[in-house]
Design a protein around this motif. Structure first.
Motif, PDB file in Angstrom:
ATOM      1  N   PRO A  63      11.809  -8.655  12.684  1.00  0.00           N
ATOM      2  CA  PRO A  63      12.260  -8.665  11.993  1.00  0.00           C
ATOM      3  C   PRO A  63      13.464  -9.300  11.253  1.00  0.00           C
ATOM      4  O   PRO A  63      13.523  -9.343  10.624  1.00  0.00           O
ATOM      5  N   ASP A  64      14.363  -9.132  12.680  1.00  0.00           N
ATOM      6  CA  ASP A  64      15.283 -10.223  12.094  1.00  0.00           C
ATOM      7  C   ASP A  64      15.258 -11.523  12.182  1.00  0.00           C
ATOM      8  O   ASP A  64      16.692 -11.736  11.802  1.00  0.00           O
ATOM      9  N   PRO A 215       4.669  -6.584   4.588  1.00  0.00           N
ATOM     10  CA  PRO A 215       4.495  -4.643   3.265  1.00  0.00           C
ATOM     11  C   PRO A 215       3.956  -5.801   1.831  1.00  0.00           C
ATOM     12  O   PRO A 215       3.838  -4.651   1.827  1.00  0.00           O
ATOM     13  N   GLN A 216       3.966  -6.381   2.115  1.00  0.00           N
ATOM     14  CA  GLN A 216       3.811  -7.121   0.345  1.00  0.00           C
ATOM     15  C   GLN A 216       2.179  -6.887   0.603  1.00  0.00           C
ATOM     16  O   GLN A 216       1.697  -6.989  -1.174  1.00  0.00           O
ATOM     17  N   LEU A 252       6.524  -2.433  11.868  1.00  0.00           N
ATOM     18  CA  LEU A 252       5.774  -1.928  10.323  1.00  0.00           C
ATOM     19  C   LEU A 252       4.410  -1.200  11.045  1.00  0.00           C
ATOM     20  O   LEU A 252       4.048  -0.473  10.146  1.00  0.00           O
TER      21      LEU A 252
ATOM     22  N   SER B 170       4.018  -1.054  -0.540  1.00  0.00           N
ATOM     23  CA  SER B 170       3.373  -2.117  -0.435  1.00  0.00           C
ATOM     24  C   SER B 170       3.670  -3.531  -2.206  1.00  0.00           C
ATOM     25  O   SER B 170       4.107  -4.226  -2.099  1.00  0.00           O
ATOM     26  N   ALA B 173       7.404  -3.841  -1.433  1.00  0.00           N
ATOM     27  CA  ALA B 173       7.989  -4.608  -1.375  1.00  0.00           C
ATOM     28  C   ALA B 173       7.655  -5.929  -1.750  1.00  0.00           C
ATOM     29  O   ALA B 173       7.987  -7.210  -1.576  1.00  0.00           O
ATOM     30  N   SER B 174       6.228  -6.182  -2.368  1.00  0.00           N
ATOM     31  CA  SER B 174       5.855  -7.416  -3.248  1.00  0.00           C
ATOM     32  C   SER B 174       6.425  -8.106  -4.711  1.00  0.00           C
ATOM     33  O   SER B 174       7.150  -9.102  -4.656  1.00  0.00           O
ATOM     34  N   SER B 177       9.763  -9.045  -2.427  1.00  0.00           N
ATOM     35  CA  SER B 177       9.698 -10.100  -1.911  1.00  0.00           C
ATOM     36  C   SER B 177       9.305 -11.589  -3.319  1.00  0.00           C
ATOM     37  O   SER B 177       9.338 -12.556  -2.857  1.00  0.00           O
ATOM     38  N   ASN B 178       8.677 -11.594  -4.157  1.00  0.00           N
ATOM     39  CA  ASN B 178       8.095 -11.831  -5.170  1.00  0.00           C
ATOM     40  C   ASN B 178       8.990 -12.507  -6.061  1.00  0.00           C
ATOM     41  O   ASN B 178       9.551 -13.564  -6.625  1.00  0.00           O
ATOM     42  N   LYS B 200       8.285   3.483   8.213  1.00  0.00           N
ATOM     43  CA  LYS B 200       7.870   2.795   7.347  1.00  0.00           C
ATOM     44  C   LYS B 200       8.610   2.116   6.279  1.00  0.00           C
ATOM     45  O   LYS B 200       8.452   1.037   6.509  1.00  0.00           O
ATOM     46  N   SER B 203      12.086   0.777   7.602  1.00  0.00           N
ATOM     47  CA  SER B 203      11.434  -0.748   7.872  1.00  0.00           C
ATOM     48  C   SER B 203      10.744  -1.601   7.183  1.00  0.00           C
ATOM     49  O   SER B 203      11.344  -2.504   7.510  1.00  0.00           O
ATOM     50  N   ALA B 204       9.631  -1.646   6.416  1.00  0.00           N
ATOM     51  CA  ALA B 204       9.460  -2.461   5.449  1.00  0.00           C
ATOM     52  C   ALA B 204      10.764  -3.026   4.617  1.00  0.00           C
ATOM     53  O   ALA B 204      10.552  -4.406   4.425  1.00  0.00           O
ATOM     54  N   TYR B 207      12.238  -5.088   6.262  1.00  0.00           N
ATOM     55  CA  TYR B 207      12.205  -6.488   7.108  1.00  0.00           C
ATOM     56  C   TYR B 207      11.960  -7.567   6.063  1.00  0.00           C
ATOM     57  O   TYR B 207      12.593  -8.311   6.146  1.00  0.00           O
ATOM     58  N   ARG B 247      23.991  -5.815   8.855  1.00  0.00           N
ATOM     59  CA  ARG B 247      24.058  -6.578  10.157  1.00  0.00           C
ATOM     60  C   ARG B 247      23.258  -7.900   9.688  1.00  0.00           C
ATOM     61  O   ARG B 247      22.723  -7.583   8.238  1.00  0.00           O
ATOM     62  N   LYS B 249      21.321 -11.633   9.217  1.00  0.00           N
ATOM     63  CA  LYS B 249      20.243 -12.518   9.208  1.00  0.00           C
ATOM     64  C   LYS B 249      20.494 -14.158   9.317  1.00  0.00           C
ATOM     65  O   LYS B 249      20.404 -14.481   8.223  1.00  0.00           O
TER      66      LYS B 249
END
Lengths: 361, 376
Positions: A63-64, A215-216, A252, B170, B173-174, B177-178, B200, B203-204, B207, B247, B249
């Motif tokens: 994931p990173d 997850p989306q 996930l 979900s 998350a969407s 991300s959108n 979960k 982590s989502a 992610y 952290r 990325k």
């Protein structure tokens, strides 16, 4: 090709006459299988020829880091260069956008062959009788009109337009799929154009699914549905001339589902990120500065045979050669990989060779 | 260092064709300082925006956990006046009436509607369950604060934990991300309480984000013991101090880990560099099958091993039992008993193997070279 010749014994099915493939991009492998290239020459060598037609390749993401995208890009570009139909699904709203990031093969009129010769003259004077082995490589790549099995991709340059246009490229956004049944239908319509018969193979296809359990996606919490989709996809791919490559983030999904997922794969790879400016790692590994990340090979597909593949090393470092093409190198760290968990990883190579030695009559 | 790096990343914003940088601020009940970190980062970004140093030209703040007035006060206290706030700040008010209950009651006439005025333009959200509508209101408000068509705005979400009360992971998350992949979003950051949700969800969110900042307790309180007199000072300490680890990325695909301490003070929080103990990356690299290092226990055991030599190197001669029936103290006695034994055993005729140590004749550590006897 000579170096990659697989070990044949009485128990492997030798395809009687191995014809040079008229279809570009396909190669005959042991036990009646046909390979297509992953787009990365080193990976093809490690896997014994490439990806097997009819197999499911699963790449576990970190994931990173986005290294799985590198692998997918090479895979998809290779398919387009060989004019193989492509199906691509990703969680982005506009998956077509990803096609713009696919790399172009290094063109042959570039410095490549010239550089090779001049380097040779400068550094090494090879006795005349050995020159013939080096010339072989150049000959292959210079044959007019013959396309290489595995192209060397320049990651800095996007794929030419003419490779993308007029091709059968099917793109699906995973967010648009309300459930997995629609995705399955799209896959099966795509694979219907490349069914498998007993005759000669004329066409092979590629399926590329990126970040499947992101997850989306609405189905990302329905783990059993995802597992049964993968199983159905695998059976579809087995009965057609295609290779399916799928990436997903293992953090996930729950651990039991993750185990099942791993078992469903024919070829299982994983990519891992490397911490930046880590002094310990720099001391431990040579070449740490150039490393992009790590690639682990967990499982290699074996179709039509019971003989497993035991690799010398399962962890490779991903680097960019001349800043443009992806190469995989063994880690210069320890001679033996003990992390595979089985102690017969080392003795395995001895026992395999002794077995085939005894039975080779 | 870490906090500054975060502010820099948010200030620099997104590159063309890339997703916007996204920060998750994570905390838990053991170190509940996440809200302070959120306020700090919000204040830093606002000062960058008002002095035009950042890519973002405005900020859209989605307020779930605290009222819009709170944020207006907070930003005013950081040397921003109300007029300039109106230029670049928009707030989506999901705090006052997230599920529309108050307006329903007001409509039915049961409760009189108390109007809430505030200096900042806060757009009221009455249905926190509909994340698509939330997305479009964020984007609309964002368009109001940017000056040019190519401009971008920042998004701050007070608490994703609150969103997850009303919506599934979900859809959250969407939404995120959108927002990340929207052309006009420069950066986004959100707060999240990790112990309120399953692994979960955590982590989502990690992610999706490009930076993860965790607030952890400096010293771990003994779990499960609750509030007793021994724990109180530790718990109090954890309310005032915490370990802040981030952290990143990075674009080259590598991870950068940074860590420091944070202290709460009257006017916010303060970051102090702590001594860094990086997690060794030994786990990434395959394990060598043999270990060349000795652990502490192994070293102790090695020191205790009795070697089969007469001298153990510690100054005391040790008698090694080598199969004779009686082991006597002095060597001279040995010789005598040996001679006797020989004599005795010859008579027994029972077929024993008799071993007589001939090294008794030698002085220990004699430097004779046995090869000296050879006459070559």
């Amino acid at each position: 090709m000579a170096a990659n010749k697989p070990r044949t014994s009485s128990f492997s099915r030798n395809v009687g006459v191995v014809p040079t493939s008229q279809v570009p991009g396909l190669k005959h492998g042991p036990n009646g299988t046909v390979f297509l290239s992953s787009g990365i020459a080193d990976l093809d060598k490690i896997l014994g020829g490439g990806f097997c037609l009819g197999s499911l390749v699963i790449i576990m993401e970190d994931p990173d880091a986005p290294h799985h995208m590198l692998l997918l890009r090479n895979f998809m570009s290779q398919g387009l260069v060989h004019k193989q139909p492509l199906f691509y699904a990703s969680p982005a709203k506009e998956p077509r956008g990803f096609l713009g990031t696919l790399p172009n093969p290094v063109s042959l009129k570039d410095d490549k062959s010239r550089e090779h010769d001049t380097e040779q003259e400068k550094t090494l004077r090879i006795a005349w009788q050995y020159k013939k082995y080096f010339e072989d490589q150049n000959l292959d790549s210079q044959k007019d009109g013959k396309v290489e099995y595995c192209s060397d991709f320049d990651l800095r340059r996007p794929l030419d337009r003419h490779a993308l246009s007029g091709q059968c490229i099917d793109c699906v956004s995973l967010q648009d799929c309300p459930n997995l049944a629609t995705l399955y239908d799209r896959c099966s319509t795509f694979l219907a154009q490349i069914p498998r018969f007993d005759g000669n193979i004329t066409l092979a296809g590629r399926i590329s699914i990126q970040s499947f359990s992101a997850p989306q996606c609405h189905f990302s919490d329905k783990e059993w549905d995802m597992l049964s989709f993968i199983r159905s996809l695998k059976s579809l791919v087995r009965s057609s001339n295609a290779v399916a490559a799928m990436t997903f983030p293992p953090s996930l999904v729950s651990p039991t589902v993750l185990k099942r997922w791993q078992h469903l794969a024919d070829t299982l790879l994983s990519v891992r990120a490397v911490p930046d400016e880590d002094k310990d790692l720099a001391k431990l590994l040579t070449g740490y500065q150039d490393m992009l990340g790590l690639l682990n090979v967990h499982k290699v597909a074996r179709i039509n045979t019971q003989v497993p593949v035991i690799l010398e090393a399962t962890t490779y470092s991903m680097k960019l050669h001349k800043r443009r093409s992806l190469v995989l190198e063994c880690l210069n760290q320890a001679p033996v990989d003990g992390s595979s968990g089985t102690s017969h990883a080392t003795s395995g190579s001895c026992s395999v060779s002794s077995k085939t030695g005894a039975l080779d009559f | 260092m870490a906090a500054e790096a975060i502010s820099r990343a948010l200030r620099d914003g997104a590159l063309e064709g890339e997703h916007a940088p996204a920060l998750t601020i994570k905390d838990s009940i053991h170190a509940p300082l996440g809200a302070f970190v959120f306020d700090h980062i919000l204040a830093q970004l606002s000062s960058n925006i008002s002095s035009s140093k950042s890519q973002a030209q405005g900020i859209v703040l989605v307020a779930f956990a605290r009222s819009p007035q709170f944020y207006a006060e907070l930003l005013k206290s950081k040397a921003n006046d109300a007029a300039s706030l109106k230029k670049w700040l928009r707030i989506v008010d999901c705090y006052t009436d997230p599920l529309g209950w108050k307006s329903q009651l007001a409509e039915s006439g049961i409760v009189s509607n108390r109007s809430t005025q505030n200096a900042t333009t806060a757009s009221l959200c009455k249905n926190a369950r509909d994340l698509d509508m939330l997305f479009s209101s964020i984007v609309e408000l964002g368009k109001e604060v940017i000056r040019e068509t190519k401009g971008r705005f920042a998004v701050a979400i007070d608490s994703v934990s609150e969103i997850l009360r009303h919506a599934s992971i979900s859809s959250a998350a969407s939404l995120l991300s959108n927002l990340r992949s929207h052309d006009q979003v420069a950066c986004l950051f959100w707060l999240f309480h990790s112990d309120l949700h399953e692994m979960k969800a955590s982590s989502a969110l990690e992610y999706i984000s490009s930076m993860v900042a965790c607030v952890e307790p400096i010293s771990n309180t003994t779990n499960g013991k609750g509030m007793n007199s021994e724990n109180l000072p530790l718990i109090e300490q954890n309310l005032g101090r915490g370990k802040f680890s981030v952290r990143f990325k990075r674009r080259n695909g590598r991870i950068r880990l940074m860590s420091e301490e944070l202290h709460t003070e009257q006017m916010g929080i303060n970051f102090v560099p702590a001594f860094e103990d990086y997690v060794t990356s030994q786990s990434l690299v395959p394990k060598v099958q043999f270990s060349l290092q000795l652990s502490e226990k192994e070293r102790n055991d090695r020191a205790k091993v009795v070697l089969p030599f007469e001298h153990q190197g510690d100054g005391k001669p040790i008698q090694i039992y080598d199969g004779r029936r009686s082991v006597s103290e002095s060597k001279t006695e040995n010789k005598e008993t040996n001679a006797e034994k020989m004599h005795v055993n010859e008579d027994s005729g029972r077929g024993e193997i008799i071993y007589i140590r001939d090294s008794d004749d030698e002085m220990p550590d004699s430097d004779e070279d046995p090869d000296d006897d050879l006459d070559i």
